[in-house]
Structures are given as structure tokens and as C-alpha cells.
Design an enzyme around this catalytic site. Structure first.
Site, PDB file in Angstrom:
ATOM      1  N   SER A 183      -2.607  -0.237  10.162  1.00  0.00           N
ATOM      2  CA  SER A 183      -1.636  -1.234   9.711  1.00  0.00           C
ATOM      3  C   SER A 183      -0.854  -1.754  10.905  1.00  0.00           C
ATOM      4  O   SER A 183      -0.508  -0.994  11.814  1.00  0.00           O
ATOM      5  CB  SER A 183      -0.683  -0.611   8.690  1.00  0.00           C
ATOM      6  OG  SER A 183       0.263  -1.549   8.233  1.00  0.00           O
ATOM      7  N   HIS A 224       2.285  -3.184  11.073  1.00  0.00           N
ATOM      8  CA  HIS A 224       3.740  -3.061  11.184  1.00  0.00           C
ATOM      9  C   HIS A 224       4.203  -1.676  11.611  1.00  0.00           C
ATOM     10  O   HIS A 224       5.398  -1.460  11.838  1.00  0.00           O
ATOM     11  CB  HIS A 224       4.437  -3.508   9.888  1.00  0.00           C
ATOM     12  CG  HIS A 224       4.354  -2.532   8.756  1.00  0.00           C
ATOM     13  ND1 HIS A 224       5.428  -1.779   8.359  1.00  0.00           N
ATOM     14  CD2 HIS A 224       3.342  -2.208   7.923  1.00  0.00           C
ATOM     15  CE1 HIS A 224       5.087  -1.028   7.317  1.00  0.00           C
ATOM     16  NE2 HIS A 224       3.825  -1.274   7.038  1.00  0.00           N
ATOM     17  N   GLY A 266      -2.040  -1.339   5.139  1.00  0.00           N
ATOM     18  CA  GLY A 266      -2.645  -0.023   4.971  1.00  0.00           C
ATOM     19  C   GLY A 266      -2.985   0.303   3.534  1.00  0.00           C
ATOM     20  O   GLY A 266      -4.019   0.927   3.259  1.00  0.00           O
ATOM     21  N   GLN A 278      -0.505   6.152  10.455  1.00  0.00           N
ATOM     22  CA  GLN A 278       0.568   6.733  11.254  1.00  0.00           C
ATOM     23  C   GLN A 278       0.080   7.291  12.587  1.00  0.00           C
ATOM     24  O   GLN A 278       0.888   7.747  13.396  1.00  0.00           O
ATOM     25  CB  GLN A 278       1.272   7.844  10.461  1.00  0.00           C
ATOM     26  CG  GLN A 278       2.049   7.343   9.268  1.00  0.00           C
ATOM     27  CD  GLN A 278       3.263   6.503   9.640  1.00  0.00           C
ATOM     28  OE1 GLN A 278       3.638   6.401  10.801  1.00  0.00           O
ATOM     29  NE2 GLN A 278       3.879   5.883   8.634  1.00  0.00           N
ATOM     30  N   CYS A 286       7.604   4.331   0.884  1.00  0.00           N
ATOM     31  CA  CYS A 286       6.973   3.912  -0.371  1.00  0.00           C
ATOM     32  C   CYS A 286       7.432   4.762  -1.545  1.00  0.00           C
ATOM     33  O   CYS A 286       7.144   4.443  -2.693  1.00  0.00           O
ATOM     34  CB  CYS A 286       5.457   3.982  -0.236  1.00  0.00           C
ATOM     35  SG  CYS A 286       4.803   2.895   1.051  1.00  0.00           S
TER      36      CYS A 286
END
Length: 386
Positions: A195, A197, A71, A175, A322
């Protein structure tokens, strides 16, 4: 000790079906997807199939999907691939750091950036986006679902505003993908980031949707991979896993999985609010993705509560993974108007489709006890109690 994982917005575990789909491309089908021999063509066919699966997840053409390392790279490609000194960018104040920090770097390179605020539920208004537009606005980038609160944004309205003024529209859907149905045509976006994962796929692979006839300047220079939009040998096992995860996510949503997960999220949320005083939901009243709740626990430091819960076997988060280790409170919660103290007292619970009813029962048992113990040690709580 029993371990319960409720940090799915940080990452999700691979499911067995994804792992088994990937396994052959680490071993016997190891070819480079750019090679013309049989091993290479096997890899190319697998990449093409995965591209179709990821495209189907977001309602795009397969030719519009550019595979990336995740992402963050997708967000960076969308921004750096379209903006130059003198251009104007509009983003929200609650973006993921992959967009927020990219925008800050672009400012150093001469791009003007406007940061649009939100209300107390982390909702962004179309009027605020409209007011931010300038004659030189080149790109508007506003996320579809917030990674900390789970709140969904009306991005189709923002795209309409951007296009009316001749700008492109990008949304970070990392998300949202696999949790709510996405159709890029309905959203009317030009660029969209996803993304693997976050949907039980592997870490280290993502994609950027690039609408047909929209050009992006590459971040990397080398071969002609990904239609010259992203140079570098494809991560074939990762891409295959992403494709399989996308297929499973579609099946899960079509089978009513999101509704069932939302019910468990609501049970967790309500149970904590009933059992623990001076607690509330950050983002209450706004439409959210099914798996996320962000709660504040007054008179408690979130970091201490996170550690206490981890010692009991429950994994949750203080916000974006993050930003872990950051000493400053969440920029998202501060933008919503929370005081620094309340922002530092907030935890994110993010479930996955692997979350079971007894996992929620376990959380409802350990969270109130951990909060009560920490409040016994809190000077501010003692002062209120007296």
C-alpha cells in the site's frame, strides 16, 4: 501547541517529492491511460514507470504488479480471486482485518478456514502452519509484518509448506514494504499486498503482486485494465505517487535509514520502560520492523491514555486504525495470550522516517507524566499501591 505524530502504521504524510511528482497528473497531464492520443500516452508512460518502481521495491517483474485502491483491495483480490466453496484457506489469527474479515465472509460462502495461532511474542510457527494444511487447501495467507506489534514472520517457510501441498501462498506485506528489503523470489510467495500510504505515498492506491502464471479472478468487471485483473480507469496521480514513494523508500533503506530509525524506536522504548513501572513490550524478543513498538501500561485504559497524550500533542494508536472505535480488545493481543485488561492497556507507537530525535525526546517527556496522572485516578493502581 507542538504536535508529534507517532502513528505511521495507520498512515504516513506525503513527502514533498511525492506531491510534486503527482501534481502534473492532476492538472496538465490529466489523460486517461487507456486513450491512444498523446495525453493518454503520457498517462500510460507514467503508469508504466510507476509500475517498474513498485516492482523494484519488492523484487518483482513489472508485469506482475496489479494496481488497486489499497491494501484492503489487494488482500481481498488475493483471497476472493482464488477461493470457491469447498476450498480450504489457512490464515493466522493475527491478520489485519482486511484478511481476517475477508476470510469470515468466505466462510459464509462455503470456504473452510483454519486460523493458526501464535506464541506470546506474536510469532507463528512453521509446525502450526503444517498442521493446518488439508488435502483441499487452496491458499495460505500469513502477513509478513504485524501491523500492531511489528513482528516479522518467516513467510518463506510458510510458502514452502503451502507449495509442498499444492497450495498458493499470499502475504500481506503492507507494514513491511519500505521498512525491510523484500524480494518475492526469496519469499517464494505467489501473491503479495502493498500500500502506498504506509510509505509516504498517497492514500487510496496499492498493489497486488501476482506471480507470473498465477491467475486471479477479478473482483470488478468492466474494461481490460491491469491485464484483465482489475477493471477501472487507473488512478494515474495516485499510481505516480506510489511509484515515487517506492523509489524514495528504496533509497532510504539503502542509505541505512531503517537502522537509524530502529535506534530511535529502541531509545523511545527503553526510555519509557525505565521511566514507567509495570510496563512492557508486546512482542518482546521477536524480530520486528524498525519503526514499531507496542507497549502495555498496567492500571491504565489505553483509550484514556491515547486521549491524554493527544491533548498534550502526541498522536499514537491503540492498535489498528481500521479497528478504531471497536469496544473489544485487540484480537492480535488476545491471540498472543494477553488478558483483556492488559490488551486494553496497550498502545502502539509507530515512527516514520520523518521522526526526529527531538520528537522522541518529547514523547519521553509526556508519556510518563500522562501515565502517572491516569494511575492516580485508577482504583486498581491505588489498590496495588496500598
Amino acid at each position: 501547541m507542538r504536535r508529534v505524530y507517532m502513528d505511521a502504521n495507520a498512515t504516513t504524510p506525503l513527502v514533498p517529492e511525492v506531491f510534486e511528482a503527482m501534481r502534473p497528473y492532476y492538472l496538465e497531464r490529466f489523460g486517461n491511460a487507456s486513450s491512444i492520443h498523446q495525453a493518454g500516452q503520457q498517462a500510460r508512460a507514467a503508469v508504466d514507470h510507476a509500475r517498474e518502481s513498485v516492482a523494484a521495491l519488492i523484487g518483482a517483474r513489472s508485469s506482475e504488479v496489479v494496481f488497486t485502491s489499497g491494501g484492503t483491495e489487494s488482500d481481498n483480490l488475493a483471497l476472493f480471486g482464488n477461493l470457491r466453496g469447498g476450498d480450504h484457506l489457512v490464515i493466522s489469527a493475527i491478520e489485519h482485518s482486511a484478511v481476517l474479515h475477508a476470510a469470515q465472509e468466505l466462510e459464509k460462502r462455503g470456504v473452510k478456514v483454519t486460523y493458526v495461532g501464535c506464541d506470546g511474542a506474536s510469532r507463528i510457527s512453521a509446525d502450526a502452519v503444517q498442521a493446518a494444511i488439508r488435502p483441499n487447501t487452496k491458499l495460505v495467507s500469513i502477513m509478513l509484518a504485524n501491523n500492531e506489534t511489528g513482528v516479522l514472520q518467516p513467510v518463506a517457510e510458510f510458502a514452502e509448506i503451502a507449495h509442498k501441498h499444492g497450495a498458493l501462498f499470499h502475504t500481506d506485506a503492507v507494514q513491511a514494504a519500505g521498512k525491510v528489503p523484500i524480494n518475492v523470489a526469496a519469499l517464494d510467495c505467489d501473491l503479495l499486498s502493498v500500500s502506498a500510504h504506509k510509505i509516504h505515498g498517497p492514500q487510496g492506491v496499492g498493489a497486488l503482486y501476482v506471480r507470473r502464471n498465477v491467475r486471479v479472478a477479478p473482483l470488478f468487471y468492466g474494461g481490460t485494465h491491469e491485464r484483465q485483473r482489475r477493471a477501472g480507469t487507473e488512478n494515474v496521480p495516485g499510481i505516480v505517487g506510489f511509484g515515487k514513494a517506492a523509489e524514495l523508500a528504496q533509497e532510504w533503506m539503502a542509505g541505512g535509514g531503517a537502522l537509524a530509525l530502529a535506534a530511535e524506536r529502541d531509545r523511545l522504548e527503553t526510555g519509557i520502560l525505565v521511566a514507567v513501572a509495570e510496563t512492557g513490550v508486546n512482542g518482546a524478543g521477536a524480530e520486528r520492523v524498525a519503526n514499531t513498538t507496542n507497549l502495555y501500561f498496567d492500571h491504565v485504559e489505553a483509550e484514556a491514555l491515547l486521549i491524554a497524550l493527544d491533548l498534550k500533542g502526541l498522536a499514537v494508536s491503540g492498535g489498528s486504525a481500521c479497528q478504531s472505535g471497536a469496544t473489544e480488545p485487540s484480537h492480535v493481543l488476545l491471540a498472543m495470550g494477553l488478558t483483556p485488561a492488559r490488551a486494553r492497556a496497550s498502545l502502539r507507537f509507530s515512527l516514520s522516517r520523518l521522526t526526529m530525535k527531538d520528537d522522541v525526546d518529547f514523547a519521553l517527556e509526556v508519556v510518563p507524566a500522562a501515565v502517572a496522572r491516569l494511575r492516580e485516578l485508577s482504583p486498581s493502581f491505588k489498590a496495588v499501591a496500598q
